[in-house]
Enzyme design. Structure first.
Site, PDB file in Angstrom:
ATOM      1  N   ASN A 108      35.916  -1.519  39.947  1.00  0.00           N
ATOM      2  CA  ASN A 108      36.175  -0.094  39.846  1.00  0.00           C
ATOM      3  C   ASN A 108      37.669   0.097  39.626  1.00  0.00           C
ATOM      4  OD1 ASN A 108      34.928   2.728  40.297  1.00  0.00           O
ATOM      5  ND2 ASN A 108      36.787   2.796  41.526  1.00  0.00           N
ATOM      6  N   GLU A 160      35.262   0.903  34.684  1.00  0.00           N
ATOM      7  CA  GLU A 160      36.173   1.733  33.888  1.00  0.00           C
ATOM      8  C   GLU A 160      36.970   0.898  32.881  1.00  0.00           C
ATOM      9  OE1 GLU A 160      35.381   4.216  37.558  1.00  0.00           O
ATOM     10  OE2 GLU A 160      35.796   2.106  37.143  1.00  0.00           O
ATOM     11  N   ASP A 182      49.996  18.332  45.519  1.00  0.00           N
ATOM     12  CA  ASP A 182      49.032  17.761  44.581  1.00  0.00           C
ATOM     13  C   ASP A 182      48.881  18.684  43.385  1.00  0.00           C
ATOM     14  OD1 ASP A 182      46.889  15.278  45.419  1.00  0.00           O
ATOM     15  OD2 ASP A 182      46.844  16.260  43.484  1.00  0.00           O
TER      16      ASP A 182
HETATM   17  C1  LIG Z   1      46.921  11.498  38.132  1.00  0.00           C
HETATM   18  C2  LIG Z   1      45.752  11.337  39.087  1.00  0.00           C
HETATM   19  C3  LIG Z   1      45.982  11.208  40.440  1.00  0.00           C
HETATM   20  C4  LIG Z   1      44.900  11.020  41.307  1.00  0.00           C
HETATM   21  N1  LIG Z   1      45.143  10.839  42.638  1.00  0.00           N
HETATM   22  C5  LIG Z   1      44.108  10.509  43.459  1.00  0.00           C
HETATM   23  C6  LIG Z   1      44.358  10.161  44.821  1.00  0.00           C
HETATM   24  O1  LIG Z   1      45.496  10.151  45.287  1.00  0.00           O
HETATM   25  N2  LIG Z   1      43.290   9.794  45.584  1.00  0.00           N
HETATM   26  C7  LIG Z   1      42.003   9.765  45.077  1.00  0.00           C
HETATM   27  O2  LIG Z   1      41.101   9.390  45.804  1.00  0.00           O
HETATM   28  N3  LIG Z   1      41.732  10.133  43.800  1.00  0.00           N
HETATM   29  C8  LIG Z   1      42.753  10.489  42.990  1.00  0.00           C
HETATM   30  N4  LIG Z   1      42.505  10.790  41.682  1.00  0.00           N
HETATM   31  C9  LIG Z   1      41.119  10.918  41.236  1.00  0.00           C
HETATM   32  C10 LIG Z   1      40.435   9.594  41.001  1.00  0.00           C
HETATM   33  O3  LIG Z   1      41.195   8.610  40.500  1.00  0.00           O
HETATM   34  C11 LIG Z   1      39.294   9.864  40.096  1.00  0.00           C
HETATM   35  O4  LIG Z   1      38.501  10.810  40.622  1.00  0.00           O
HETATM   36  C12 LIG Z   1      38.491   8.678  39.763  1.00  0.00           C
HETATM   37  O5  LIG Z   1      37.841   8.975  38.650  1.00  0.00           O
HETATM   38  C13 LIG Z   1      37.526   8.274  40.827  1.00  0.00           C
HETATM   39  O6  LIG Z   1      36.818   7.237  40.273  1.00  0.00           O
HETATM   40  P1  LIG Z   1      35.514   6.642  40.950  1.00  0.00           P
HETATM   41  O7  LIG Z   1      34.590   7.763  41.098  1.00  0.00           O
HETATM   42  O8  LIG Z   1      35.060   5.617  39.937  1.00  0.00           O
HETATM   43  O9  LIG Z   1      35.984   6.037  42.204  1.00  0.00           O
HETATM   44  C14 LIG Z   1      43.570  11.002  40.798  1.00  0.00           C
HETATM   45  C15 LIG Z   1      43.338  11.133  39.433  1.00  0.00           C
HETATM   46  C16 LIG Z   1      44.424  11.301  38.591  1.00  0.00           C
HETATM   47  C17 LIG Z   1      44.166  11.436  37.119  1.00  0.00           C
END
Ligand SMILES: Cc1cc2nc3c(=O)[nH]c(=O)nc-3n(C[C@H](O)[C@H](O)[C@H](O)COP(=O)(O)O)c2cc1C
Length: 452
Positions: A139, A203, A249
């Site tokens: 992931n 991903e 955020d």
């Molecule tokens: C710039 C950016 C910052 C992010 N910061 C966080 C974070 O601090 N913590 C978090 O859990 N998700 C954060 N996200 C969201 C996750 O990375 C995102 O939802 C991801 O797609 C989750 O993937 P998954 O569902 O495969 O785990 C962020 C996304 C972006 C684009």
């Protein structure tokens, strides 16, 4: 497209702003990035010897179109194609991201920015964390990292997503979760990591389907990372918790302080003359990178129940909480079904407006016009109380350790199918809702030429 190629393209196009004066990553750099929000910026002298810092990389759709070799209209179809047909990436050796290796890592050598006086500490904001779930496999996702020591961070890990799920399994097995955090990743990798495909979908295979993504095997953890990243922090998400925050955020409001997992770094590798990617929290780059990768899943979900043409997760909702969905309506219920599907397609969505195909979802004035002329609140408004929602919404019900909850609202601003009495409208009556246009004309012929 890797970060260096992007910066070279931006320079050739005259888009890149280069700052060669010495700039302090402690507060000063973030202020400059904020003042230049929307532009790609390269700091060539960030008072960390041998490092450069890039920002504003993902702050425009055009940058992603260039990275994917397509135009603006082609971005979402490319993402949908990659989501539906991921391609396993292959490994390369040697890897650019391992040209320099530090087995005694010290995070102090990196230009990690402190963005605001009130922040809990310096933050890595563009880090893509690669982990492996024993059940679902690899992931990749973003986690903001607050630096708390020479080798340690606290990581914001939203409950219920891939990293959280894998970490809870590791905790249950009384072990740490190995992690490799990629900084200065290629733009198509950033897009893929911000998508949220079904568990088990890698991903990095989505990234490979978007553009070549050769991988490198990490040196101290059993993981692979995109070989063209600028920096890789190899380590473990431990079972220890410590406070994370305060931090602003996406919503540009303070997020709450929570106990979050501590990440320990065991090894740092990077390219020669490394470029650190500084993503401005609450800036355009943050918002677009959050929202754009969700448009494919939103489009797909609505396409299952209606004739969906375009979707737009809008800037006014921070590219996260608000969306406009364009459909061709074939039945009375299409608008309501599209509303419900939109909330399935993007779980953090709070408000959605559904419009007809003659309304441009990228033009807020046209969308408002549709609400003003086609929508009745006692007929076309849908409210869904107490839904799972985004922890980024300060007005949501936020309980640490629990999923946030909000009321959600959908507006069907499509041309009504029935009149107030329930009688189906004729096609002619429905066309009466469409904007009457003036024939275009070239006014140049009518303008007085001052130079006689
Ligand atoms: C710039 C950016 C910052 C992010 N910061 C966080 C974070 O601090 N913590 C978090 O859990 N998700 C954060 N996200 C969201 C996750 O990375 C995102 O939802 C991801 O797609 C989750 O993937 P998954 O569902 O495969 O785990 C962020 C996304 C972006 C684009």
């Amino acid at each position: 497209m890797n970060l260096r190629d992007f910066l070279a393209w931006a320079e050739r196009e005259g888009l890149l702003i280069t700052v060669s004066r010495s700039v302090d990553p402690n507060l000063e750099m973030a202020r400059i990035l904020h003042a230049l929000d929307g532009r790609p910026v390269l700091f060539t002298n960030p008072d960390r010897p041998g490092w450069q810092v890039a920002g504003g990389v993902c702050s425009r759709r055009e940058h992603f179109a260039r990275a994917l070799n397509t135009d603006l209209a082609g971005i979402v179809p490319r993402l949908i194609e990659a989501l539906q047909h991921p391609v396993p990436p292959t490994r390369v050796e040697p890897a650019p991201c391992q040209e320099v290796v530090h087995y005694e890592p010290d995070l102090g050598m990196l230009p990690i920015l402190k963005h605001l006086v009130g922040d809990g500490g310096p933050y890595v904001t563009a880090g893509v964390a690669v982990i492996r779930d024993p059940e679902y496999g690899r992931n990749a996702s973003f986690h903001r990292l607050m630096q708390i020591g020479a080798r340690t961070f606290t990581a914001r890990i939203v409950e219920g997503r891939g990293t959280d799920t894998a970490w809870r399994k590791a905790v249950a097995a009384q072990r740490d979760l190995e992690v490799a955090i990629c900084l200065g990743a290629p733009l198509h990798v950033l897009l893929a990591a911000a998508m949220s495909p079904a568990p088990g979908v890698d991903e990095l295979a989505i990234a490979q389907a978007l553009a070549p993504t050769p991988l490198a095997r990490c040196l101290t953890v059993d993981l692979e990372v995109p070989a063209e990243c600028e920096v890789v922090l190899e380590g473990r998400i431990t079972r220890r918790l410590a406070d994370e925050g305060p931090f602003i955020d996406l919503t540009e409001t303070w997020d709450i302080v929570r106990p979050q997992p501590v990440v320990e770094i065991d090894c740092i590798t990077h390219r020669r003359s490394p470029i650190y990617h500084a993503l401005l929290p609450g800036g355009l780059e943050h918002k677009l990178l959050m929202g754009l990768p969700r448009e494919p899943t939103l489009f797909q979900a609505v396409s299952e129940v209606a004739d969906c043409r375009l979707v737009h997760i809008t800037p006014g909702g921070m590219h996260w909480l608000h969306a406009v969905v364009q459909i061709v309506k074939h039945g009375a219920d299409d608008g309501r079904r599209a509303v419900e599907a939109a909330f399935r397609g993007h779980g953090s969505l709070k408000h959605v407006v559904v419009v007809d195909e003659d309304i441009d979802p990228f033009d807020p004035n046209q969308v408002e016009w549709a609400i003003a002329t086609r929508f009745q609140a006692d007929r076309d408004l849908w409210v869904f109380p107490d839904q799972p929602s985004s922890s980024l919404d300060p007005s949501a019900k936020l309980v640490p350790g629990q999923k946030a909850r909000s009321a959600k609202m959908g507006l069907d601003a499509t041309i009504p199918w029935h009149d107030a009495g329930g009688r189906p409208l004729t096609a002619e009556e429905r066309s009466g809702f469409r904007r009457v246009g003036y024939e275009p004309i070239d006014v140049a012929d009518y303008l007085e030429r001052r130079d006689g």
